[in-house]
Scaffold this active site. Structure first.
Site, short mmCIF file in Angstrom:
data_model
loop_
_atom_site.label_atom_id
_atom_site.label_comp_id
_atom_site.label_asym_id
_atom_site.label_seq_id
_atom_site.Cartn_x
_atom_site.Cartn_y
_atom_site.Cartn_z
N HIS A 67 -3.19 -18.61 8.99
CA HIS A 67 -3.39 -17.17 8.73
C HIS A 67 -3.72 -16.44 10.04
O HIS A 67 -3.18 -15.37 10.32
CB HIS A 67 -4.57 -16.94 7.78
CG HIS A 67 -4.38 -17.45 6.38
ND1 HIS A 67 -5.31 -18.22 5.74
CD2 HIS A 67 -3.36 -17.28 5.50
CE1 HIS A 67 -4.89 -18.50 4.52
NE2 HIS A 67 -3.70 -17.95 4.34
N LYS A 113 -8.21 -16.28 -11.56
CA LYS A 113 -8.16 -17.45 -10.69
C LYS A 113 -9.49 -17.63 -9.97
O LYS A 113 -9.88 -16.78 -9.17
CB LYS A 113 -7.03 -17.23 -9.66
CG LYS A 113 -6.44 -18.51 -9.08
CD LYS A 113 -5.16 -18.18 -8.35
CE LYS A 113 -5.13 -18.79 -6.97
NZ LYS A 113 -4.00 -18.35 -6.17
N ARG A 143 6.47 -19.85 5.61
CA ARG A 143 6.51 -21.22 6.13
C ARG A 143 7.87 -21.81 5.80
O ARG A 143 8.89 -21.29 6.21
CB ARG A 143 5.36 -22.04 5.54
CG ARG A 143 4.00 -21.65 6.11
CD ARG A 143 2.87 -22.22 5.32
NE ARG A 143 3.00 -21.78 3.92
CZ ARG A 143 2.08 -21.92 3.00
NH1 ARG A 143 0.95 -22.51 3.27
NH2 ARG A 143 2.27 -21.47 1.77
N SER A 166 -4.17 -23.25 2.51
CA SER A 166 -5.58 -23.36 2.11
C SER A 166 -5.73 -24.49 1.10
O SER A 166 -6.68 -25.28 1.18
CB SER A 166 -6.04 -22.05 1.46
OG SER A 166 -5.93 -20.99 2.38
O1 PNS Z 1 -2.39 -16.01 -0.78
P1 PNS Z 1 -1.57 -15.72 -2.02
O2 PNS Z 1 -2.30 -16.22 -3.25
O3 PNS Z 1 -0.15 -16.25 -1.91
O4 PNS Z 1 -1.47 -14.10 -2.14
C1 PNS Z 1 -0.82 -13.51 -3.24
C2 PNS Z 1 -1.05 -11.99 -3.28
C3 PNS Z 1 -2.53 -11.66 -3.25
C4 PNS Z 1 -0.39 -11.38 -2.06
C5 PNS Z 1 -0.37 -11.42 -4.55
O5 PNS Z 1 -0.78 -12.18 -5.65
C6 PNS Z 1 -0.68 -9.95 -4.82
O6 PNS Z 1 -0.30 -9.10 -4.07
N1 PNS Z 1 -1.39 -9.67 -5.93
C7 PNS Z 1 -1.82 -8.34 -6.27
C8 PNS Z 1 -1.20 -7.88 -7.59
C9 PNS Z 1 0.14 -7.24 -7.36
O7 PNS Z 1 0.29 -6.26 -6.66
N2 PNS Z 1 1.20 -7.81 -8.01
C10 PNS Z 1 2.55 -7.27 -7.99
C11 PNS Z 1 3.38 -7.74 -6.81
S1 PNS Z 1 3.81 -9.41 -6.93
#
Ligand code: PNS
Length: 163
Positions: free
Chosen positions: A18, A42, A91, A129
């Site tokens: 990150h 979660k 990645r 992570s």
């Molecule tokens: O580190 P991660 O878990 O891959 O991150 C995922 C994240 C936080 C970027 C994604 O779940 C997110 O943006 N969630 C917020 C809800 C949202 O906007 N959802 C619609 C778009 S997918």
């Protein structure tokens, strides 16, 4: 106009992968807001407050980068912060489908916000992570994969000395 990007994620916990994206991203944007999703569905190993603490400690010497948490839609948070971009790291090919879907959904929700992807550095291609937490859980050596303060927090959380 100030170019602000949101770098969203779970950051449970922040890794050196990150950090690599953040350090490279800050060369492209004036400000980066690292945004931790508060996800009631979660539960992570660390609380959102603990994740924020680790990010603040890790980012304290990097100018123009700050950490915050958010609830709800990412594009709404981005708009509220006057951000014009969402920054993510890519990645292996396995990330692509999920990231593509997310980028298209975010674009559908708000066409003013661009998703920008940086290819992960080769060193971090296998790290996440989750896999670092799993290695740490069984006492594996995670040196060089996470910032020192994260290693310390992992040791405290898991009650064991790591590598
Ligand atoms: O580190 P991660 O878990 O891959 O991150 C995922 C994240 C936080 C970027 C994604 O779940 C997110 O943006 N969630 C917020 C809800 C949202 O906007 N959802 C619609 C778009 S997918």
């Amino acid at each position: 106009m100030e170019r602000i990007a949101i770098y969203p994620g779970s950051f449970d916990p922040v890794t050196n992968g990150h950090l690599d994206i953040i350090k490279r991203g800050v060369k492209l944007f004036d400000t980066i807001i690292v945004a931790i999703l508060i996800n009631p569905r979660k539960t992570g190993l660390f609380t959102v407050e603990e994740r924020l603490d680790m990010l603040n400690e890790t980012l304290k010497d990097i100018p123009h980068v700050r950490a915050e948490s958010f609830e709800g839609l990412l594009v709404d948070f981005a708009a509220q912060k006057s951000a014009t971009a969402i920054l993510r790291g890519l990645r292996a090919v396995s990330d692509f489908e999920y990231e593509f879907q997310m980028a298209l959904m975010n674009r559908k929700l708000n066409r003013e916000i661009q998703s920008v992807y940086l290819m992960t550095g080769l060193r971090w291609i296998f790290t996440s992570s989750s896999i670092i937490k799993e290695a740490a859980l069984f006492g594996g050596d995670i040196n060089g994969m996470v910032p020192p303060c994260v290693k310390k927090r992992l040791e405290e959380k898991l009650g064991k000395k790591l590598g």
